[in-house]
Design a protein around this motif. Structure first.
Motif, PDB file in Angstrom:
ATOM      1  N   ALA A 205       0.958  -0.893  -0.128  1.00  0.00           N
ATOM      2  CA  ALA A 205       0.061   0.030   0.095  1.00  0.00           C
ATOM      3  C   ALA A 205       1.127   1.490  -0.084  1.00  0.00           C
ATOM      4  CB  ALA A 205      -0.932   0.311   1.197  1.00  0.00           C
ATOM      5  N   LEU A 206       1.520   1.687   0.953  1.00  0.00           N
ATOM      6  CA  LEU A 206       1.806   2.788   0.925  1.00  0.00           C
ATOM      7  C   LEU A 206       3.306   2.992  -0.021  1.00  0.00           C
ATOM      8  CD1 LEU A 206       3.035   3.266   4.869  1.00  0.00           C
ATOM      9  CD2 LEU A 206       1.641   3.921   4.450  1.00  0.00           C
ATOM     10  N   LEU A 207       4.224   2.042  -0.077  1.00  0.00           N
ATOM     11  CA  LEU A 207       5.517   1.994  -1.916  1.00  0.00           C
ATOM     12  C   LEU A 207       5.300   1.863  -2.697  1.00  0.00           C
ATOM     13  CD1 LEU A 207       8.549  -0.568  -0.188  1.00  0.00           C
ATOM     14  CD2 LEU A 207       7.737   2.016  -0.057  1.00  0.00           C
ATOM     15  N   GLY A 208       4.133   1.360  -2.836  1.00  0.00           N
ATOM     16  CA  GLY A 208       3.462   1.021  -4.228  1.00  0.00           C
ATOM     17  C   GLY A 208       2.370   1.976  -4.975  1.00  0.00           C
ATOM     18  N   ASN A 209       2.140   3.348  -3.345  1.00  0.00           N
ATOM     19  CA  ASN A 209       1.897   4.880  -3.488  1.00  0.00           C
ATOM     20  C   ASN A 209       3.222   5.795  -3.660  1.00  0.00           C
ATOM     21  OD1 ASN A 209      -1.830   5.228  -3.521  1.00  0.00           O
ATOM     22  ND2 ASN A 209      -0.994   2.971  -2.964  1.00  0.00           N
ATOM     23  N   GLY A 210       3.691   5.522  -3.853  1.00  0.00           N
ATOM     24  CA  GLY A 210       4.969   6.461  -3.291  1.00  0.00           C
ATOM     25  C   GLY A 210       5.260   6.926  -2.152  1.00  0.00           C
ATOM     26  N   VAL A 211       5.074   6.395  -0.940  1.00  0.00           N
ATOM     27  CA  VAL A 211       4.957   7.162   0.209  1.00  0.00           C
ATOM     28  C   VAL A 211       5.635   5.706   0.742  1.00  0.00           C
ATOM     29  CG1 VAL A 211       3.933   8.625   0.291  1.00  0.00           C
ATOM     30  CG2 VAL A 211       3.279   6.417   0.852  1.00  0.00           C
ATOM     31  N   ASP A 212       6.396   5.991   1.689  1.00  0.00           N
ATOM     32  CA  ASP A 212       7.568   5.282   3.042  1.00  0.00           C
ATOM     33  C   ASP A 212       6.701   5.679   4.351  1.00  0.00           C
ATOM     34  OD1 ASP A 212       9.011   3.654   3.746  1.00  0.00           O
ATOM     35  OD2 ASP A 212      10.279   4.162   3.403  1.00  0.00           O
ATOM     36  N   ILE A 213       7.256   5.107   5.218  1.00  0.00           N
ATOM     37  CA  ILE A 213       7.012   4.899   6.595  1.00  0.00           C
ATOM     38  C   ILE A 213       7.313   6.294   7.091  1.00  0.00           C
ATOM     39  CG2 ILE A 213       7.309   4.196   9.349  1.00  0.00           C
ATOM     40  CD1 ILE A 213       6.544   1.247   8.034  1.00  0.00           C
ATOM     41  N   TYR A 214       8.344   6.558   6.721  1.00  0.00           N
ATOM     42  CA  TYR A 214       9.085   7.545   7.174  1.00  0.00           C
ATOM     43  C   TYR A 214       9.895   8.673   6.040  1.00  0.00           C
ATOM     44  CZ  TYR A 214      13.867   5.334   5.596  1.00  0.00           C
ATOM     45  OH  TYR A 214      15.056   5.503   5.196  1.00  0.00           O
ATOM     46  N   GLU A 215      10.011   9.814   6.734  1.00  0.00           N
ATOM     47  CA  GLU A 215      11.086  11.319   5.712  1.00  0.00           C
ATOM     48  C   GLU A 215      12.236  11.529   6.720  1.00  0.00           C
ATOM     49  OE1 GLU A 215       7.489  12.830   2.791  1.00  0.00           O
ATOM     50  OE2 GLU A 215       8.533  13.965   4.702  1.00  0.00           O
ATOM     51  N   GLU A 216      13.113  11.973   5.775  1.00  0.00           N
ATOM     52  CA  GLU A 216      14.068  12.524   7.016  1.00  0.00           C
ATOM     53  C   GLU A 216      13.959  13.914   7.186  1.00  0.00           C
ATOM     54  OE1 GLU A 216      19.494  11.906   7.084  1.00  0.00           O
ATOM     55  OE2 GLU A 216      17.986  10.986   5.439  1.00  0.00           O
ATOM     56  N   SER A 217      14.434  14.452   7.947  1.00  0.00           N
ATOM     57  CA  SER A 217      14.060  15.932   8.057  1.00  0.00           C
ATOM     58  C   SER A 217      14.561  16.728   6.948  1.00  0.00           C
ATOM     59  CB  SER A 217      14.428  16.524   9.697  1.00  0.00           C
ATOM     60  OG  SER A 217      14.370  17.892   9.350  1.00  0.00           O
ATOM     61  N   ALA A 218      14.103  18.002   6.289  1.00  0.00           N
ATOM     62  CA  ALA A 218      15.163  18.291   5.513  1.00  0.00           C
ATOM     63  C   ALA A 218      16.219  19.323   6.313  1.00  0.00           C
ATOM     64  CB  ALA A 218      14.277  19.238   4.236  1.00  0.00           C
ATOM     65  N   ASN A 219      16.158  20.014   7.142  1.00  0.00           N
ATOM     66  CA  ASN A 219      16.036  20.298   8.183  1.00  0.00           C
ATOM     67  C   ASN A 219      17.556  20.237   8.995  1.00  0.00           C
ATOM     68  OD1 ASN A 219      14.654  23.017   6.340  1.00  0.00           O
ATOM     69  ND2 ASN A 219      13.218  22.947   7.755  1.00  0.00           N
ATOM     70  N   GLN A 220      17.207  19.013   9.607  1.00  0.00           N
ATOM     71  CA  GLN A 220      18.269  18.716  10.345  1.00  0.00           C
ATOM     72  C   GLN A 220      18.511  16.153  10.409  1.00  0.00           C
ATOM     73  OE1 GLN A 220      14.533  19.386  13.226  1.00  0.00           O
ATOM     74  NE2 GLN A 220      15.953  18.895  14.725  1.00  0.00           N
ATOM     75  N   PRO A 221      19.526  16.576   9.775  1.00  0.00           N
ATOM     76  CA  PRO A 221      19.826  15.189   9.096  1.00  0.00           C
ATOM     77  C   PRO A 221      20.330  14.451  10.267  1.00  0.00           C
ATOM     78  CG  PRO A 221      21.105  16.844   7.716  1.00  0.00           C
ATOM     79  CD  PRO A 221      20.158  17.630   9.027  1.00  0.00           C
ATOM     80  N   GLY A 222      19.555  13.096   9.965  1.00  0.00           N
ATOM     81  CA  GLY A 222      19.203  12.541  10.599  1.00  0.00           C
ATOM     82  C   GLY A 222      18.426  12.146  11.675  1.00  0.00           C
ATOM     83  N   LYS A 223      17.690  13.241  11.599  1.00  0.00           N
ATOM     84  CA  LYS A 223      15.927  13.093  12.212  1.00  0.00           C
ATOM     85  C   LYS A 223      15.045  12.265  11.222  1.00  0.00           C
ATOM     86  CE  LYS A 223      17.975  14.718  16.409  1.00  0.00           C
ATOM     87  NZ  LYS A 223      18.344  13.314  17.530  1.00  0.00           N
ATOM     88  N   PHE A 224      13.581  12.642  12.069  1.00  0.00           N
ATOM     89  CA  PHE A 224      12.484  12.019  11.154  1.00  0.00           C
ATOM     90  C   PHE A 224      11.409  12.099  11.325  1.00  0.00           C
ATOM     91  CE2 PHE A 224      16.479   8.826  11.513  1.00  0.00           C
ATOM     92  CZ  PHE A 224      17.279   8.868   9.679  1.00  0.00           C
ATOM     93  N   HIS A 225      10.162  11.851  10.727  1.00  0.00           N
ATOM     94  CA  HIS A 225       9.053  12.034  10.529  1.00  0.00           C
ATOM     95  C   HIS A 225       8.246  11.221   9.867  1.00  0.00           C
ATOM     96  CE1 HIS A 225       9.921  15.382   8.063  1.00  0.00           C
ATOM     97  NE2 HIS A 225       8.682  14.857   7.215  1.00  0.00           N
ATOM     98  N   CYS A 226       6.864  11.312  10.363  1.00  0.00           N
ATOM     99  CA  CYS A 226       6.470  10.636   9.715  1.00  0.00           C
ATOM    100  C   CYS A 226       6.350  10.702   7.791  1.00  0.00           C
ATOM    101  CB  CYS A 226       4.755  10.586  10.006  1.00  0.00           C
ATOM    102  SG  CYS A 226       3.420   9.243   8.984  1.00  0.00           S
ATOM    103  N   GLY A 227       5.274   9.931   6.967  1.00  0.00           N
ATOM    104  CA  GLY A 227       6.168   9.920   5.104  1.00  0.00           C
ATOM    105  C   GLY A 227       4.836  10.070   4.800  1.00  0.00           C
ATOM    106  N   PHE A 228       3.931   9.180   5.551  1.00  0.00           N
ATOM    107  CA  PHE A 228       3.234   9.305   5.268  1.00  0.00           C
ATOM    108  C   PHE A 228       1.367   9.575   5.029  1.00  0.00           C
ATOM    109  CE2 PHE A 228       2.922   5.777   8.093  1.00  0.00           C
ATOM    110  CZ  PHE A 228       1.689   6.303   9.587  1.00  0.00           C
ATOM    111  N   ASP A 229       1.481  11.125   6.207  1.00  0.00           N
ATOM    112  CA  ASP A 229       0.308  11.935   6.237  1.00  0.00           C
ATOM    113  C   ASP A 229       0.168  12.911   5.295  1.00  0.00           C
ATOM    114  OD1 ASP A 229      -1.600  13.099   7.639  1.00  0.00           O
ATOM    115  OD2 ASP A 229      -0.397  14.408   8.891  1.00  0.00           O
ATOM    116  N   ASN A 230      -0.309  12.538   3.917  1.00  0.00           N
ATOM    117  CA  ASN A 230      -0.695  13.049   2.768  1.00  0.00           C
ATOM    118  C   ASN A 230      -1.413  11.925   1.793  1.00  0.00           C
ATOM    119  OD1 ASN A 230       1.296  10.694   2.202  1.00  0.00           O
ATOM    120  ND2 ASN A 230       3.411  12.066   2.047  1.00  0.00           N
TER     121      ASN A 230
END
Length: 431
Positions: A205-230
């Motif tokens: 479901a997630l990968l097939g629709n082009g999203v992952d469980i997480y995304e890496e923060s653009a401003n804080q390398p090595g930090k993450f947030h949810c990647g599928f609230d979209n």
């Protein structure tokens, strides 16, 4: 008489305190594992060869534990130092112990082996540019199709896209006179082991629709947030809801997973390759074939998860344990692992289909458009998978989510909040 008895007691005492040197026993290596599939391979293939090469070792004991028991055991044993010589652990479970310093870094000879393997593996085995562990058995997600059911439905080609899967599943679903499913068109993962539930949702479901469980923060390398609230996350959950309540190709009461496929109670199953052995054993008359994951709405994707051999810092026979790891992960032994266990050969130049059952081999084809994902080296990730896997069954039972965009968005937001909260708990959150 009294003097003679006293002398005998002294002799017994001395012998008991100082064992005879010739009674010395050989070293016994110990391995903990959670994969029943690999037990026979260790015992019949790897260990006999290892004992030939190392006569000073009298045996290798492999202790199997079910997944949930093993995870609990790790949390207690590693901090206490009560560990075996070698630990076979799935990559995501090992991360907190890698980052916590409980495993030995790879030596140059182990890194040389890892360097000959597919680069995806290093992604999930490296922390702060240091590698830990070597893959001993890897698996990816594939599809299983019942050819007799496809033929019965007039479907002449193996479905290539998610839309094709849905169309085929609808045609192959069989109901009794009361409308109850007798044979599901597609066996969905709707519960069970939480991590496994999340893994299936992740890749289909997630990968097939082009999203992952997480995304890496653009401003804080090595930090993450949810990647599928979209939008991609919305479409992922909508796909599952539609499969259940619009297309009705499965339900919560139907027989599930490999057991259902082997019994002819489902037409399509999504699983790892080693499930083929259960199909062959329990459904010898089933006419089946495997295939790569289908093209989703955005991309074709699968995951690559590995069971790795790690050397605990507190291990007592480090040098011999390292030699066992080198042997088990060698080209020769990985070839045998494929033959016996249906595993994924980790070597970069290996033919993934070589040695596979002809029915299973198509599942090891890697189309050019197939994107391969691995688990990230995050302390949060395994907890996130468990938490999501606990939420999904309850969400998927809500038939009122059908044709309910706002309701689906609300559930996606709840899951996203849980992901972000776990990242915050572990100090890994970044916007």
């Amino acid at each position: 008489m009294r003097k003679t008895l006293t002398l005998m007691l002294v002799v017994v005492f001395i012998v008991g305190c100082f064992p005879i040197a010739t009674a010395k026993e050989g070293i016994v290596l110990t391995i903990w594992n959670s994969s029943q599939t690999l037990m026979k391979w260790y015992d019949e293939i790897v260990t006999p060869e290892f004992l030939k090469q190392h006569p000073e070792v009298s045996g290798v004991e492999v202790l199997y534990m079910p997944i949930q028991d093993y995870i609990k055991k790790l949390a207690v044993a590693l901090p206490s130092g009560d560990v075996p010589d070698i630990m076979e652990i799935e990559d995501s479970w090992a991360v907190p112990y890698v980052t916590g310093g409980y495993f030995q870094p790879n030596t140059d000879d182990l890194n040389a082996i890892l360097g000959e393997m597919r680069p995806e593996f290093k992604n999930c085995l490296s922390y702060e540019d240091i590698s830990y562990g070597v893959p001993v058995s890897a698996f990816h997600e594939i599809m299983f199709f019942n050819l007799a059911h496809l033929e019965e439905a007039g479907i002449e080609e193996i479905p290539e896209t998610m839309d094709d899967i849905i169309d085929a599943a609808v045609k192959m679903t069989v109901r009794d006179a009361d409308g109850k499913i007798e044979r599901s068109g597609f066996s969905m993962r709707l519960g069970g082991n939480p991590s496994g539930t999340t893994q299936k949702y992740w890749v289909l479901a997630l990968l097939g629709n082009g999203v992952d469980i997480y995304e890496e923060s653009a401003n804080q390398p090595g930090k993450f947030h949810c990647g599928f609230d979209n939008e991609g996350g919305y479409n992922a959950l909508k796909l599952y809801i539609d499969l259940l309540y619009k297309y009705k190709v499965d339900d919560f009461s139907s027989m599930k997973d490999t057991a259902a496929f082997a019994a002819g109670k489902t037409a399509i199953n999504m699983r790892e390759p080693d499930s083929s052995y259960a199909i062959i054993e329990n459904g010898p008359d089933i006419n089946w074939v495997a295939a790569p994951m289908p093209m989703g709405a955005v991309q074709r994707a699968t995951f690559l998860i590995s069971l790795n051999l790690y050397l605990p810092v507190e291990g007592k026979n480090a040098e011999l344990a390292r030699e066992y790891v080198k042997l088990a992960t060698s080209r020769e032994m990985q070839h045998e692992q494929v033959l016996m266990c249906g595993g994924y050969n980790p070597y970069l130049d290996a033919d993934l289909k070589e040695g596979q059952d002809p029915r299973l081999a198509p599942g090891f084809e890697m189309p050019e458009d197939l994107k391969v994902y691995t688990v990230p080296v995050q302390n949060s990730y395994d907890t996130i998978c468990v938490r999501l896997g606990e939420m999904l069954p309850n969400i998927l039972q809500k038939s009122e989510l059908l044709d309910n965009p706002e309701g689906i968005k609300e559930e996606v937001k709840k899951m996203a909040d849980v992901v972000n909260e776990v990242y915050k708990d572990f100090g890994e959150y970044g916007e």
